[in-house]
Every structure is written in structure tokens, then in C-alpha cells.
Enzyme design. Structure first.
Site, PDB file in Angstrom:
ATOM      1  N   LYS A 192       0.831  -1.210   0.000  1.00 15.91           N
ATOM      2  CA  LYS A 192       0.000   0.000   0.000  1.00 15.91           C
ATOM      3  C   LYS A 192       0.870   1.268   0.000  1.00 15.91           C
ATOM      4  CE  LYS A 192      -3.655  -2.379  -0.443  1.00 15.91           C
ATOM      5  NZ  LYS A 192      -4.342  -3.253   0.467  1.00 15.91           N
TER       6      LYS A 192
HETATM    7  C1  PLP Z   1      -5.424  -4.387   0.738  1.00 13.92           C
HETATM    8  C2  PLP Z   1      -6.884  -4.213   0.788  1.00 13.92           C
HETATM    9  C3  PLP Z   1      -7.632  -4.509   1.933  1.00 13.92           C
HETATM   10  C4  PLP Z   1      -7.057  -5.237   3.099  1.00 13.92           C
HETATM   11  O1  PLP Z   1      -6.020  -4.575   3.714  1.00 13.92           O
HETATM   12  P1  PLP Z   1      -5.216  -5.356   4.843  1.00 13.92           P
HETATM   13  O2  PLP Z   1      -4.482  -4.265   5.573  1.00 13.92           O
HETATM   14  O3  PLP Z   1      -4.286  -6.297   4.129  1.00 13.92           O
HETATM   15  O4  PLP Z   1      -6.183  -6.064   5.693  1.00 13.92           O
HETATM   16  C5  PLP Z   1      -8.972  -4.185   1.966  1.00 13.92           C
HETATM   17  N1  PLP Z   1      -9.576  -3.630   0.909  1.00 13.92           N
HETATM   18  C6  PLP Z   1      -8.902  -3.357  -0.222  1.00 13.92           C
HETATM   19  C7  PLP Z   1      -9.636  -2.717  -1.359  1.00 13.92           C
HETATM   20  C8  PLP Z   1      -7.548  -3.663  -0.329  1.00 13.92           C
HETATM   21  O5  PLP Z   1      -6.893  -3.430  -1.473  1.00 13.92           O
END
Ligand code: PLP
Length: 393
Positions: A192
């Protein structure tokens, strides 16, 4: 159009989204490890305050993932068995899995063709009295059209939860995602825009977040930092059967540095996106991502859509051809309704959500990360041009 010789393309490779970690993050993590407080403590509290200030949220609660944040958000709102929750098929499964976790029923609404965000018109069609919440996802970092959705939610007394996993930093008319008054979950997963390896942040109304704080740590009335602080007391109460979703101070140490570097990261993402847009808008065989007027996208993903009728190559083969040229592309996302669990549980056909399905069949995500060098960007541009050139109709 740039011409490149394939041997040069083949001699290097571009990953999809490696993290951007410097000695500063490493030093802060080491400082936490050397201190006697490694789990949720003073650095987590500071990270919460700094994050809330950054997105202009009234309060923030650090989590060990965005998925945990979404789950706690629904539990905090009391969404459960017998309730329906509207959401989008164009997301990572986590956004929908949490609806199942609280025992509610997800109801999917197709997306808008330009942004691939949930379509307010589809929400309106599916608003029944048993709908208790709407989970919106700021797909690829482009903000959802919140105004009409919040208006419908207010009129029907429905909660809105924002999945902002991609939306750091994003804004609508200058107002940051995280500041619109809904429970909003951010992700600091490895790929992210800012990362703590694994981690997340839930922002929103302070009173709701107080309840979320209890639920996110076993349902305890006080966390360990508060029990062991000066004048603290060993006693605590379990107020609900809560979860184990707290962030560690080691992760928070990294997150605080990443947050301070966010403007630098975003500046670089904007430069890369501008170069991609410039190059790919010259190719009638591909459609570049849209950014609507008045919004700031976090540009988490750069999603191209192939004009498949102009090409003699499928999306899957396009991704493989890029891999042969040293470019790691990906696809975001396989729509929720075609995954076996959701398909079989709810009897979905691919064409039930035609906009999402059509986009999925044509989309691919190109490498985009703040550490990306100009040479990497040019490599990706050249590789896409070469695959298009080799397969035009
Ligand atoms: C990455 C992601 C998540 C989950 O994030 P985590 O921190 O890995 O739990 C949820 N929604 C979307 C759209 C994502 O891309």
C-alpha cells in the site's frame, strides 16, 4: 513512440510494488525493539494522533490490518445477522468477507464505468428496509462519489463505512478521505502507499471509536499500556467478546516515519502517473485511468483497460507478454461475485454486474511505487508500447 531493442528490455526487470523503506524506519524499529515496550504503547498512541491530524479525522484507532478495521467497524455499528450490507464487486475480497464475519448478507451493486467505484444509482435500486450499512471502496485511490451516497444513507438512517485501503492520501474538493465522519479503514499492508508491513487505521467519530477500541482488544476495558502505567491498576473488565486486532509499537514506529514521508511518496506517484498518461494516451488500443474534476486520487494503482477489439491479444496474454519483457503487471480485482464462495453462495453469474465484469476482462495494473526510477518507468512504457505494436489489429 520510443523504439527499444528487446535485449535491453530483457536485461532488467521492474517489480510490481516493492516497499520504500530507509534507514530512518529501520532506526525507529530498532529503537522500539531496544525499548522495553514492543506491543501497543506510546508509539501507537502517537501514530494514531499524527494520522488523525494528517487526514483531518476527529479520532483514529491503530489496527493490525485494514480488514480488522472493517470488521470492527461493522461490529461497532451493531451490523449482524438478518442485516444486509451494500458493497461493490470491484474490490479485494476482504471488504466483503467482513460482512460475512458479522453474520450479515452482502448485496453487491455494480460500479461506475469511469472510476469503477460503486454506482450511487445501483445503491438506490437496492435500498431495502433490511439494509443496515454501505461499505464503499475508494478503488485504486480514486474517491467514491460520496455526496449522493451520504444523502441516501442519512435519509434511510443507514451507516456508511469507507474502505480506504487505497486512499491515502485522497480528497474530495480538498477534504481528505478519513474526514467525512464515517468509520473509515486504511491499510498499511506491504504494497500500500504507506506501509507498516501489516497494519491499518480506523478513523471516525470519537464515541464510536471508543467502542471500537474496546472491541479491537478482546473487549477489555483497559489496554496493557493503561494498566501498567504509573498509577495504573491490574484490574480490567471484559465488556464484550472482542477481537485481537491491535497494532504493535514496532509497526507504529515504522508507520510514523512513513507518514512523515507521504508527501514525498505522493509527489513521485504523480510524476509516474503523468508520464504513463502521456505515453498511453497516444495508444488507441488502451484506455487510461480517469481522474474526475475536483478530486485528488491517491493513485494507489495504475489500471489500464485494453481496447480488446483493436488488439489480437487477450488480457491474460498481454500480462504474460509484459512478464517476458521484465515487467510485473497484475489485475485488480477478480470481481467478488466470480470467486467460488460468493458465486456458489449467492448464485451469481459473471454478467450480473456487467460493468465490473467487462472492466475485469480488459484490465491490468502496471508497476507503480514511490521508489520507481525514471529508467523503470521508461522500461514499462517501452514494454507496453512493444506489446501493443506487436498485436494491433
Ligand atoms: C489491501 C486491501 C484490503 C485489506 O487490507 P489489509 O491491511 O491487508 O487487511 C482491503 N480492501 C482493499 C480494497 C484492499 O486493497
Amino acid at each position: 513512440m520510443t523504439t527499444i531493442d528487446s535485449t535491453r528490455l530483457l536485461s532488467r526487470s521492474v517489480p510490481f510494488s516493492p516497499p520504500n523503506i530507509t534507514e530512518e524506519e529501520i532506526a525507529e524499529v530498532v529503537d522500539s525493539l531496544r525499548s522495553d515496550w514492543i506491543t501497543t504503547g506510546p508509539k501507537t498512541r502517537k501514530f494514531e494522533q499524527e494520522f488523525a491530524a494528517c487526514v483531518q479525522a476527529p479520532a483514529a484507532l491503530a489496527m493490525n490490518s485494514c480488514t480488522a478495521g472493517l470488521h470492527v467497524a461493522l461490529a461497532t455499528l451493531g451490523v449482524g445477522r438478518g442485516d444486509k450490507v451494500l458493497t461493490t464487486p470491484m474490490t479485494f475480497a476482504a471488504s466483503v468477507n467482513v460482512i460475512e464475519h458479522v453474520g450479515a448478507t452482502p448485496v453487491l451493486c455494480d460500479v461506475e464505468p469511469d472510476t469503477l467505484n460503486i454506482d450511487p444509482g445501483e445503491i438506490e435500486k437496492k435500498l431495502t428496509p433490511d439494509v443496515e450499512a454501505i461499505v464503499v471502496v475508494h478503488y485504486a485511490g480514486h474517491p467514491v462519489d460520496l455526496d449522493p451516497i451520504l444523502e441516501m444513507a442519512r435519509a434511510h438512517d443507514i451507516a456508511v463505512v469507507e474502505d480506504a485501503a487505497h486512499a491515502m492520501p485522497a480528497a474530495i474538493n480538498g477534504k481528505p478521505i478519513g474526514s467525512h465522519g464515517n468509520l473509515t479503514a486504511f491499510s498499511f499492508y506491504a504494497t500500500k502507499n504507506i506501509t507498516t508491513c501489516e497494519g491499518g487505521m480506523l478513523t471516525g467519530d470519537p464515541a464510536l471509536l471508543e467502542r471500537a477500541r474496546v472491541l479491537h482488544l478482546h473487549g477489555m476495558s483497559k489496554d496493557a499500556a493503561r494498566r501498567y502505567e504509573k498509577g495504573g491498576n491490574w484490574r480490567y473488565d471484559i465488556l464484550a467478546p472482542g477481537f485481537k486486532y491491535n497494532m504493535t509499537d514496532v509497526a507504529a514506529a515504522m508507520g510514523r516515519v512513513q507518514l512523515r514521508r507521504m508527501d514525498e511518496f505522493q509527489q513521485r506517484r504523480l510524476e509516474i502517473v503523468a508520464r504513463y498518461d502521456e505515453a498511453f494516451s497516444q495508444l488507441p488500443e488502451v484506455e487510461i485511468p480517469t481522474v474526475r474534476d475536483g478530486v485528488q486520487s491517491a493513485h494507489h494503482l495504475y489500471v489500464l483497460r485494453l481496447e480488446t477489439e483493436r488488439l489480437r491479444i487477450s488480457r491474460d496474454d498481454f500480462v504474460l507478454a509484459l512478464a517476458d519483457l521484465g515487467v510485473t503487471a497484475s489485475v485488480h480485482f477478480i470481481p467478488v461475485h466470480v470467486h467460488p464462495f460468493y458465486r456458489d453462495t449467492y448464485g451469481y453469474q459473471p454478467e450480473d454486474f456487467p460493468v465490473a465484469w467487462n472492466a475485469f476482462m480488459r484490465m491490468l495494473s502496471l508497476p507503480l511505487y514511490s521508489r520507481m526510477q525514471d529508467a523503470d518507468v521508461e522500461h514499462v512504457v517501452a514494454a507496453v508500447e512493444q506489446v501493443v505494436r506487436g498485436h494491433r489489429r
